[in-house]
Design a protein around this motif. Structure first.
Motif, PDB file in Angstrom:
ATOM      1  N   ASP A   1       0.824  -1.218   0.000  1.00 19.65           N
ATOM      2  CA  ASP A   1       0.000   0.000   0.000  1.00 19.65           C
ATOM      3  C   ASP A   1       0.854   1.263   0.000  1.00 19.65           C
ATOM      4  O   ASP A   1       0.510   2.263  -0.639  1.00 19.65           O
ATOM      5  CB  ASP A   1      -0.943   0.001   1.207  1.00 19.65           C
TER       6      ASP A   1
ATOM      7  N   LYS B   1      -8.063   7.970  -5.702  1.00 21.31           N
ATOM      8  CA  LYS B   1      -8.286   7.196  -4.491  1.00 21.31           C
ATOM      9  C   LYS B   1      -7.760   5.773  -4.675  1.00 21.31           C
ATOM     10  O   LYS B   1      -7.816   5.218  -5.774  1.00 21.31           O
ATOM     11  CB  LYS B   1      -9.786   7.146  -4.166  1.00 21.31           C
TER      12      LYS B   1
ATOM     13  N   GLN C   1      -9.016   3.087  -3.798  1.00 17.69           N
ATOM     14  CA  GLN C   1     -10.073   2.155  -4.171  1.00 17.69           C
ATOM     15  C   GLN C   1     -10.203   1.985  -5.687  1.00 17.69           C
ATOM     16  O   GLN C   1     -10.647   0.937  -6.176  1.00 17.69           O
ATOM     17  CB  GLN C   1     -11.427   2.623  -3.607  1.00 17.69           C
ATOM     18  N   GLU C   2      -9.798   3.011  -6.440  1.00 22.64           N
ATOM     19  CA  GLU C   2      -9.877   2.934  -7.897  1.00 22.64           C
ATOM     20  C   GLU C   2      -8.925   1.886  -8.459  1.00 22.64           C
ATOM     21  O   GLU C   2      -9.104   1.426  -9.585  1.00 22.64           O
ATOM     22  CB  GLU C   2      -9.534   4.288  -8.517  1.00 22.64           C
TER      23      GLU C   2
ATOM     24  N   ASP D   1      -8.136  -1.020  -6.795  1.00 24.95           N
ATOM     25  CA  ASP D   1      -8.341  -2.259  -6.057  1.00 24.95           C
ATOM     26  C   ASP D   1      -9.016  -3.305  -6.941  1.00 24.95           C
ATOM     27  O   ASP D   1     -10.206  -3.202  -7.245  1.00 24.95           O
ATOM     28  CB  ASP D   1      -9.197  -1.995  -4.811  1.00 24.95           C
ATOM     29  N   ASN D   2      -8.241  -4.293  -7.364  1.00 25.85           N
ATOM     30  CA  ASN D   2      -8.784  -5.404  -8.150  1.00 25.85           C
ATOM     31  C   ASN D   2      -8.417  -6.738  -7.511  1.00 25.85           C
ATOM     32  O   ASN D   2      -8.123  -7.716  -8.207  1.00 25.85           O
ATOM     33  CB  ASN D   2      -8.269  -5.338  -9.591  1.00 25.85           C
TER      34      ASN D   2
END
Length: 283
Positions: A173, A188, A190-191, A193-194
């Motif tokens: 991270d 962000k 979260q964009e 996160d896969n």
């Protein structure tokens, strides 16, 4: 631990079959599939294993249907079990210790994988407190590689993996956040996160995938040609037949030799320093 020492540890984790008693050819269970033309029970020697522990068909493995053998990589666990744990005594010399050797091999393989991940994480630019925790964990894991067979068999690997995974996620991270911060606009995490995404066969050629979290993702046969994979976390991702021709993986995170062996690439694929270019890749 300084970066160069950590890098040296990571790069040292390579298989040396000349110092191993053919453990990947004996200890493991094999089921007939597209990767193997035979069924083989764990603890039974492969029919292609020579008395000197070399392979009769090493140069023809893929042609004869043993694709899985060209993919497998133990990160040096085989020679560690053969030469350190069992002090150079082969399973052919002592059938009782041989049974235990076959049980220990997959355990040592997992430990070496954890050592590789911890050492790699220590090569990154991460906060001192996180580096300290990772350094402590790495020393603990290195100590485990020197345990005798009985103590290795008694280890709770799930507990060790759980504690290490938290540290690896934190390191990932940090690196991914720094890369995202260099991209235009406010982005962000979260964009990117896969985790565990199912992108089997997905067309991604030429995409900018920097800082993507692909932990545990299914990327089987994905078209990832000419992609920028800087700061991408690939830990646990299934990369079988994913095409990385022309892709830049030089600064990707937590790749293993086995993942790359299972994927496709070419002479233009840029790999991390600790990954060897698979011999079966396109030239």
């Amino acid at each position: 631990m300084d970066n160069e020492t950590a890098k040296s540890i990571r790069e040292s984790l390579t298989a040396d079959c000349s110092k191993c008693f053919g453990l990947c050819c004996t200890a493991l269970h094999i089921a007939a599939s597209s990767d193997f033309p035979i069924n083989k029970r764990a603890g039974t020697a492969c029919m292609n294993l020579r008395p000197d522990y070399s392979c009769k068909i090493h140069s023809q493995l893929r042609d004869k249907g043993f694709k899985g053998c060209t993919v497998f990589d133990c990160l040096g666990a085989g020679q560690a079990v053969s030469q350190v744990t069992f002090k150079g005594q082969s399973w052919r010399e002592n059938s009782d210790s041989g049974k235990k050797m076959f049980q220990v091999f997959p355990i040592m393989e997992q430990i070496h994988e954890m050592v590789a991940y911890a050492a790699e994480a220590l090569t990154y630019d991460i906060p001192d407190d996180l580096s300290g925790k990772l350094g402590k964990k790495l020393k603990e894991l290195q100590g485990m590689t020197k345990l005798d067979a009985d103590n290795l068999l008694s280890l709770d690997l799930v507990m060790h993996r759980f504690s290490l995974n938290g540290l690896l996620t934190s390191a990932s991270d940090v690196v991914r956040r720094k890369t995202i911060d260099q991209m235009p606009g406010v982005r962000k995490m979260q964009e990117f996160d896969n985790k565990r995404v199912d992108w089997m066969g997905k067309k991604l050629k030429g995409k900018d995938l920097r800082a993507t979290d692909f932990r545990g993702a299914y990327l089987i046969a994905a078209d990832m040609r000419n992609t920028d994979l800087t700061a991408v976390n690939f830990i646990g991702a299934d990369l079988r037949d994913a095409n990385f021709s022309g892709a830049d993986l030089s600064a990707s995170m937590f790749l293993t030799q086995m993942q790359m062996n299972s994927a496709k690439g070419d002479a233009k694929t840029i790999l991390p320093s600790y990954i060897r270019r698979p011999a079966h890749w396109n030239s």
